[in-house]
Design a protein around this motif. Structure first.
Motif, PDB file in Angstrom:
ATOM      1  N   PRO A  43       0.814  -1.216   0.000  1.00  0.00           N
ATOM      2  CA  PRO A  43       0.000   0.000   0.000  1.00  0.00           C
ATOM      3  C   PRO A  43       0.852   1.272   0.000  1.00  0.00           C
ATOM      4  O   PRO A  43       1.907   1.326   0.639  1.00  0.00           O
ATOM      5  CB  PRO A  43      -0.828  -0.126   1.280  1.00  0.00           C
ATOM      6  CG  PRO A  43      -0.968  -1.611   1.461  1.00  0.00           C
ATOM      7  CD  PRO A  43       0.340  -2.188   1.017  1.00  0.00           C
ATOM      8  N   TRP A  44       0.346   2.292  -0.707  1.00  0.00           N
ATOM      9  CA  TRP A  44       1.137   3.489  -0.957  1.00  0.00           C
ATOM     10  C   TRP A  44       1.630   4.166   0.311  1.00  0.00           C
ATOM     11  O   TRP A  44       2.788   4.580   0.404  1.00  0.00           O
ATOM     12  CB  TRP A  44       0.363   4.492  -1.815  1.00  0.00           C
ATOM     13  CG  TRP A  44       1.027   5.844  -1.819  1.00  0.00           C
ATOM     14  CD1 TRP A  44       0.548   7.019  -1.320  1.00  0.00           C
ATOM     15  CD2 TRP A  44       2.343   6.141  -2.323  1.00  0.00           C
ATOM     16  NE1 TRP A  44       1.458   8.028  -1.479  1.00  0.00           N
ATOM     17  CE2 TRP A  44       2.578   7.520  -2.086  1.00  0.00           C
ATOM     18  CE3 TRP A  44       3.334   5.381  -2.923  1.00  0.00           C
ATOM     19  CZ2 TRP A  44       3.764   8.147  -2.447  1.00  0.00           C
ATOM     20  CZ3 TRP A  44       4.522   6.008  -3.283  1.00  0.00           C
ATOM     21  CH2 TRP A  44       4.728   7.385  -3.051  1.00  0.00           C
ATOM     22  N   GLN A  45       0.774   4.323   1.318  1.00  0.00           N
ATOM     23  CA  GLN A  45       1.197   5.068   2.507  1.00  0.00           C
ATOM     24  C   GLN A  45       2.358   4.370   3.211  1.00  0.00           C
ATOM     25  O   GLN A  45       3.195   5.028   3.852  1.00  0.00           O
ATOM     26  CB  GLN A  45       0.013   5.281   3.471  1.00  0.00           C
ATOM     27  CG  GLN A  45      -0.427   4.079   4.281  1.00  0.00           C
ATOM     28  CD  GLN A  45      -1.411   3.199   3.542  1.00  0.00           C
ATOM     29  OE1 GLN A  45      -1.529   3.255   2.319  1.00  0.00           O
ATOM     30  NE2 GLN A  45      -2.160   2.378   4.285  1.00  0.00           N
ATOM     31  N   ILE A  46       2.442   3.045   3.078  1.00  0.00           N
ATOM     32  CA  ILE A  46       3.545   2.296   3.674  1.00  0.00           C
ATOM     33  C   ILE A  46       4.820   2.525   2.866  1.00  0.00           C
ATOM     34  O   ILE A  46       5.896   2.779   3.419  1.00  0.00           O
ATOM     35  CB  ILE A  46       3.205   0.796   3.750  1.00  0.00           C
ATOM     36  CG1 ILE A  46       1.950   0.576   4.603  1.00  0.00           C
ATOM     37  CG2 ILE A  46       4.384   0.002   4.304  1.00  0.00           C
ATOM     38  CD1 ILE A  46       1.434  -0.849   4.607  1.00  0.00           C
ATOM     39  N   ARG A  47       4.700   2.466   1.538  1.00  0.00           N
ATOM     40  CA  ARG A  47       5.858   2.762   0.684  1.00  0.00           C
ATOM     41  C   ARG A  47       6.353   4.188   0.915  1.00  0.00           C
ATOM     42  O   ARG A  47       7.555   4.451   0.998  1.00  0.00           O
ATOM     43  CB  ARG A  47       5.473   2.586  -0.791  1.00  0.00           C
ATOM     44  CG  ARG A  47       5.353   1.138  -1.235  1.00  0.00           C
ATOM     45  CD  ARG A  47       4.968   1.045  -2.695  1.00  0.00           C
ATOM     46  NE  ARG A  47       3.545   1.258  -2.896  1.00  0.00           N
ATOM     47  CZ  ARG A  47       3.004   1.797  -3.989  1.00  0.00           C
ATOM     48  NH1 ARG A  47       3.775   2.242  -4.963  1.00  0.00           N
ATOM     49  NH2 ARG A  47       1.703   1.921  -4.086  1.00  0.00           N
ATOM     50  N   GLU A  48       5.398   5.112   1.040  1.00  0.00           N
ATOM     51  CA  GLU A  48       5.750   6.514   1.233  1.00  0.00           C
ATOM     52  C   GLU A  48       6.522   6.714   2.541  1.00  0.00           C
ATOM     53  O   GLU A  48       7.478   7.503   2.607  1.00  0.00           O
ATOM     54  CB  GLU A  48       4.488   7.374   1.241  1.00  0.00           C
ATOM     55  CG  GLU A  48       4.767   8.866   1.292  1.00  0.00           C
ATOM     56  CD  GLU A  48       3.497   9.691   1.248  1.00  0.00           C
ATOM     57  OE1 GLU A  48       3.483  10.720   0.549  1.00  0.00           O
ATOM     58  OE2 GLU A  48       2.504   9.314   1.909  1.00  0.00           O
ATOM     59  N   ALA A  49       6.136   5.976   3.581  1.00  0.00           N
ATOM     60  CA  ALA A  49       6.842   6.085   4.863  1.00  0.00           C
ATOM     61  C   ALA A  49       8.295   5.637   4.725  1.00  0.00           C
ATOM     62  O   ALA A  49       9.201   6.241   5.312  1.00  0.00           O
ATOM     63  CB  ALA A  49       6.128   5.246   5.926  1.00  0.00           C
ATOM     64  N   SER A 280      -1.522   2.607   9.875  1.00  0.00           N
ATOM     65  CA  SER A 280      -2.584   2.996   8.931  1.00  0.00           C
ATOM     66  C   SER A 280      -2.939   1.920   7.903  1.00  0.00           C
ATOM     67  O   SER A 280      -3.716   2.189   6.999  1.00  0.00           O
ATOM     68  CB  SER A 280      -2.144   4.257   8.167  1.00  0.00           C
ATOM     69  OG  SER A 280      -1.033   3.965   7.319  1.00  0.00           O
ATOM     70  N   GLY A 281      -2.405   0.717   8.055  1.00  0.00           N
ATOM     71  CA  GLY A 281      -2.580  -0.281   6.997  1.00  0.00           C
ATOM     72  C   GLY A 281      -3.767  -1.207   7.129  1.00  0.00           C
ATOM     73  O   GLY A 281      -4.007  -2.053   6.263  1.00  0.00           O
TER      74      GLY A 281
END
Length: 383
Positions: A43-49, A280-281
């Motif tokens: 998921p994007w928010q995890i990659r972004e972190a 957030s996942g």
């Protein structure tokens, strides 16, 4: 050069999964139903972190135990979800996936000649890593019990040299899992004989029809349990390589001692991403789970239609159908299917020599690919 290699390594067989998939490399138009890896992107928010942590300059070593922030997040997550309490300072270790956590568990508890019970069919690394740690793997065939271990069956294999048992549920490769009542019955036998339970629960989030129960939550079991889990399957984070082990502080201290000499620490980038996954996942996990369940229904229905007997999976993204009616061995079936229809599956013998009448199918592929793959399998069976 053979004399240079240790006898243990010489005698060790290559992974039955990887050995077969060497055949797939370079082939065109193959639909792979073999690799145990989510087809989703992290998921994007995890990659972004992870990306943001690099931009902020987080490129150093962490504590051998792992980032305190991540250990604290895991502690809070397990308490909130399962009422399972582990101290982030002494009872949690961050590892390079569950694979390292499992290896560390064995190397920490095994004395030479100790027996480790492994219900089969089992994940490919359990037996070889037991042998490398100086232990003796003892396989328990569960085929006649719908691929589930029972207390009566377990009792038959315990003797004075038995040190531990490995529980993997939901199970790779069968998809079988245990309800709380079943685990309670197994726990009675395990505690009676003072065994250590290495509980590999990497697929806990992918349990479909009932609530997953961690073995360590059962009354009296926590002190005898090494609880293993990670981020690879639930959060589609296989390449990030983040897992964790929880257990009694003495065992975790021993595992940390081995870990600090072999690995030092898990990548800080991956650990920062894992923190975000827990933060957030959850919605992403539930979305992926719904899709896996939809695929499970398709795969189970199609197996019935084409006449391959199979128990419906309780969890994971695998099924383990019987191919006995074809008259082919598992390896011949897999090779012929790959050659004639360009569909890749894993021979059941990768998970135990006696499972020559089975194949493992992964439904971690798109819905459309699964439909096409089963159309090809049906053609193959008609021959």
């Amino acid at each position: 050069m053979k004399y240079i290699i240790s006898k243990k390594v010489q005698e060790m067989q290559p992974s039955g999964i990887r050995a077969f998939f060497d055949l797939v490399l370079g082939m065109q138009d193959v639909i792979s139903l073999g690799v145990g890896e989510p087809d989703f992107v992290t998921p994007w928010q995890i990659r972004e972190a992870g990306i943001y942590s690099l931009e902020e300059g987080f490129t150093s070593y962490t504590s051998n135990k792992g980032l305190y922030k991540l250990r604290l997040s895991i502690s809070r997550y397990l308490k909130n979800r399962y009422a399972l309490e582990y101290c982030p300072d002494e009872e949690i270790l961050i590892t390079v996936g569950v694979s390292e956590a499992f290896d560390l568990s064995l190397r920490t508890i095994i004395n030479s000649g100790d027996k480790i019970l492994i219900p089969g069919p089992s994940y490919v690394s359990y037996g070889p890593l037991t042998e490398l740690a100086g232990g003796i793997p003892v396989y328990i065939d569960t085929e006649k019990n719908n691929f589930k271990l029972t207390p009566k069956l377990l009792e038959k294999f315990i003797d004075k040299k038995t040190r531990a048992i490995i529980l993997n549920y939901p199970n790779n490769p069968t998809g079988s899992s245990y309800r709380k009542k079943e685990l309670e019955e197994l726990k009675k036998v395990i505690l009676k004989h003072k065994l250590i339970c290495i509980s590999d629960e990497i697929y806990d989030d992918l349990t479909y029809d009932f609530q997953h129960t961690p073995f360590a939550t059962l009354g009296g079991a926590k002190a005898n349990t090494i609880y293993l889990n990670g981020f690879s399957k639930s959060y589609a984070m296989t390449g990030w390589r983040v897992g964790f082990a929880c257990g009694p502080k003495e065992i975790i201290a021993g595992m940390t001692k081995v870990h600090q000499y072999t690995i030092m620490c898990v990548s800080i980038t991956s650990q920062m991403a894992a923190c975000e996954a827990l933060h957030s996942g959850r919605n992403s996990v539930e979305e992926m789970k719904r899709e896996y369940k939809r695929r499970r229904e398709l795969v189970f229905d199609r197996l019935n239609q084409i006449g391959l007997e199979c128990r419906k999976a309780d969890g994971t993204f695998y099924v383990f159908p019987s191919i006995k009616k074809t008259g082919l061995t598992a390896l011949d079936f897999a090779k012929k299917l790959l050659k004639e229809q360009k569909v890749a599956v894993v021979p059941g013998t990768a998970f135990g020599k006696q499972y020559d009448n089975y194949i493992r199918i992964s439904y971690a592929s798109s819905y459309d690919d699964l439909k096409e793959a089963f159309a090809r399998i049906e053609k193959f069976l008609r021959r």
